[in-house]
Motif scaffolding. Sequence first.
Motif, short mmCIF file in Angstrom:
data_model
loop_
_atom_site.label_atom_id
_atom_site.label_comp_id
_atom_site.label_asym_id
_atom_site.label_seq_id
_atom_site.Cartn_x
_atom_site.Cartn_y
_atom_site.Cartn_z
N LEU A 1 -10.85 45.95 83.04
CA LEU A 1 -11.18 45.18 81.85
C LEU A 1 -11.12 43.68 82.10
N SER A 2 -10.32 43.23 83.03
CA SER A 2 -10.19 41.80 83.25
C SER A 2 -11.39 41.20 83.97
N ASP A 3 -12.25 42.03 84.53
CA ASP A 3 -13.38 41.52 85.31
C ASP A 3 -14.71 41.74 84.62
N VAL A 4 -14.71 42.13 83.36
CA VAL A 4 -15.96 42.39 82.65
C VAL A 4 -16.39 41.13 81.92
N SER A 5 -17.66 40.77 82.02
CA SER A 5 -18.19 39.59 81.34
C SER A 5 -19.68 39.78 81.13
N LEU A 6 -20.24 38.96 80.26
CA LEU A 6 -21.67 38.95 79.97
C LEU A 6 -22.25 37.60 80.33
N SER A 7 -23.51 37.61 80.68
CA SER A 7 -24.25 36.37 80.90
C SER A 7 -25.63 36.52 80.27
N LEU A 8 -26.13 35.42 79.71
CA LEU A 8 -27.44 35.37 79.09
C LEU A 8 -28.37 34.53 79.96
N VAL A 9 -29.50 35.12 80.30
CA VAL A 9 -30.49 34.45 81.15
C VAL A 9 -31.81 34.42 80.41
N MET A 10 -32.37 33.22 80.24
CA MET A 10 -33.66 33.09 79.54
C MET A 10 -34.78 33.67 80.38
N ILE B 1 -29.92 29.88 82.95
CA ILE B 1 -28.64 30.51 82.60
C ILE B 1 -28.04 29.76 81.41
N ILE B 2 -27.68 30.51 80.39
CA ILE B 2 -27.12 29.93 79.17
C ILE B 2 -25.60 29.98 79.26
N LYS B 3 -24.99 28.85 78.95
CA LYS B 3 -23.54 28.76 78.95
C LYS B 3 -22.99 29.53 77.76
#
Length: 860
Positions: A494-503, A513-515
């Motif tokens: 769980l500590s290594d899960v993240s999301l990123s948004l890319v246009m 890449i959206i901050k």
Amino acid sequence: MLLSEQDQFLSYNGEVLVFQLSKPKHAEQADDKTMNLCVRRMVFNRDTKLFVQKSSGVFSMVSSNSEIEMICCRCTTDSRTGIILPCILMKKKKRNNIKYFLLLLHSSNQFEPSFYFKLDYELKEDIRLFAGPSLLWRHANKLFYISSNTCVVQSAPVRLSSVVWTGEIVGEGTVVLGIRTACLPETEHPDGFSLSDRAIWGGEFFGYVIQTQKILTGTCFMPHAYSRVVSSVYVCKTERLKKQLRISLVATTHKNQLIWFQNGVPKGVCELPYEKPCSVKPALTSSNDLLFVVSFVSGNSCVVQRRDSLQVASKWQKVKCVLVDDFIGSGSEQLLLLFKDDSNTDVLSTFKLTDLGEVNYASGINYKQDVPAAEGLQENGLLTVRALETRLQAGWTSVRELQQHLRLQKRVILESCRALIDLVEERTHILPNSKEEGLVSLWDDAENPADSLSKEASLASQVPEHFTEELWQRVVGDSLVVGVKLTESFHLSLSDVSLSLVMDQDFSLISPIIKCQSKIIKLNKAFSALAVSSSQIEPPPKKMKLDLPSKNDLKKAFPKSSSRIQLDGAKTVTAVTSLSPLLAFHRVCCAVLLHARKQNHQNDGLQQSKEITVLCGKILLSLEDISNDRYSVKMLRDNSYCTGSMEDVLAVLAVSVRFSFQIVSCDCTLTPVSSWLLGEMECIPFKECQDHIFCHKAGNVHGTIFNWVLKNPFEGVLTIFCRNLTVLFQCLHSLTRVLPASCSVKLLRFGSKEVLTEQLALALEKEMLNLKNSPFLKETKHENSLTWGTESGKKVNNAPLASLLDTEEGVQQFRKKFQNEREESVRSMNQTVNGALYQKIALKIAEAQLTSDMIVWRLA
């Protein structure tokens, strides 16, 4: 002290309080102008099976030729502290001047005058004490009441012929149940009613709410036909369901009956053994039987048991009073019957203590020397019950083992079916991990780790990984919240899960890449409402390392971050980003990527991690959708709930900042906090997660989410999810105005990860410096360097050793150097340190290590 007819008895926390009026022993010196109100606290002695005096107290009053009398006593709630205290109503009469005053009895046996009032008539009808303390009575078919808050006698705008019950009802407040004359139809002539019709319809049962002066119709309590025959009532349970009041009560009637009513419908009736019942009260015994104790005007009493039907279980005659409490400290209630005794003996000399089951004690029996046959039978019955309970527990254990065995058989059959399907379809069947199945291997052969890794790699290449279950987006203020709901089989750290948004568009001048800021939201099936763990103030002395990928371990349900909630077994990852820069493109499409580190467990207990990236889907955002509120959060009122969807709740929690406060009160309960949340802040619970409540108050605080958890009546944790610090300060300012001055509010702070990391680096540096500077850990200065032992410490010529030993002068220099180094070595091996200095240095090192350990625990 001998008993008299005016003595009052009251049960309080397992004790029997005996109130008596008496003149002091030095009455001759006081000229009979002093009257004492004495209280004796009596407790039951389990050894002698008798009531003994625990403590006593005295309240002196100046009589001055006045008649002082005790009217009644009851345990009521003190509105200042929320604590239940014994309350006594006293009357002081001098000619035509009648003064009434209320006294509160504290645990220190000190009496506190609450309030007083004067009347030109005596209180005789339907006198009731209730929370406040407050007092109401009936006079000339009118209802009067007074409370400690106002100290003014007030008249209710109702006329009634009798009061049958006074107490609290959910959602209404203090309610008085009574009987009044019914209003006959004006179109009908009074002589047109027959005697039977007038007997039925001439009176009606109703409820009157003191705080709001609201009239409750009698049909929600009982049918109208029972109104004229009811003599006393006890309300057992009240609740509100879909704006409807649902009430369960028992009532005694002038027809010598006990009737059970549920939601206005009679459910059971029992014929009473005596005439003229005057009161009824409940008792919950050790066998979980609900008993109703009925007292009669003649001094008799009986107990009615409610199981399949109402039945008279026992009856007694010449009873002075019946008290219900846990007198023997068993965790359940017993009945204490005090009988009338013509001999006027000492306090509680003639009694019977029973729960109609295991407990059965009576006065006049010597339990130490001569145990009667009934007592032996009771002991044998108790041993028999315990043996039956042990057999029942053993049987229940066998049933659980059989259920576990059936579940194991079901898993084996299911796995065999899967293996058969794979065999028919010519696929390689992979057996499940024995640890996951809870099985033990019958073979001693160990699986090759390399073969295991290759097998898992081939399986991953054949079967695609489906981690995501749902993708959603919401707009909260100036923030865009994107959420990804993960499947229950998502075994990731769980500590290594993240999301990123890319246009998705091709912009050459800006980065695609959206901050954004990612948060993990964890939901658990074991709970039906949102739960936020309270902050600990120190790490536990011993802590087991939890297996986070195991979804069957309920211990993992406790969240690590302020954004985690629990509901249905799924996990949700959210990403929050600023909405304004995206609206500059009018229409933008973003790809949502999930980044995680997958853990592969090996047979030797080691873990091999692998970073993975999963495409969860794409979101489309346009200015037109924002203008039409397509993705807006909708929190609407629906009766007494907030109808926001689960995605709306998650979105609000994702953009909010969490603050937890520990509220402690030393001398009063924390009931004002709940009243503040539901009243002034206008909060209502979410329909799907009722532990969290949503603030609907107009203004800047609208949209704030609260969670109030009471550890005990005097301590609780209030968690506030707010947009910014301004809203937080407004909430705290409003809260401190309703809390008593003695309450303490403490912020439970963990700190941000960046700040804690910097603090850890400084703490470790300080710990290393303390170790390095300690005199007993310093290394010798000449340990690894070849130096000459001169007083100045300067190095001499580093000539080859062979050439140095060729001359006599060189041998002397080498001998001198060797002698100095040997002396330095001896001094370093025999260092002595002062005891006080050693203690000071060891304490300094321990404090530095404790500080770093604390920061590491807070970072974990």
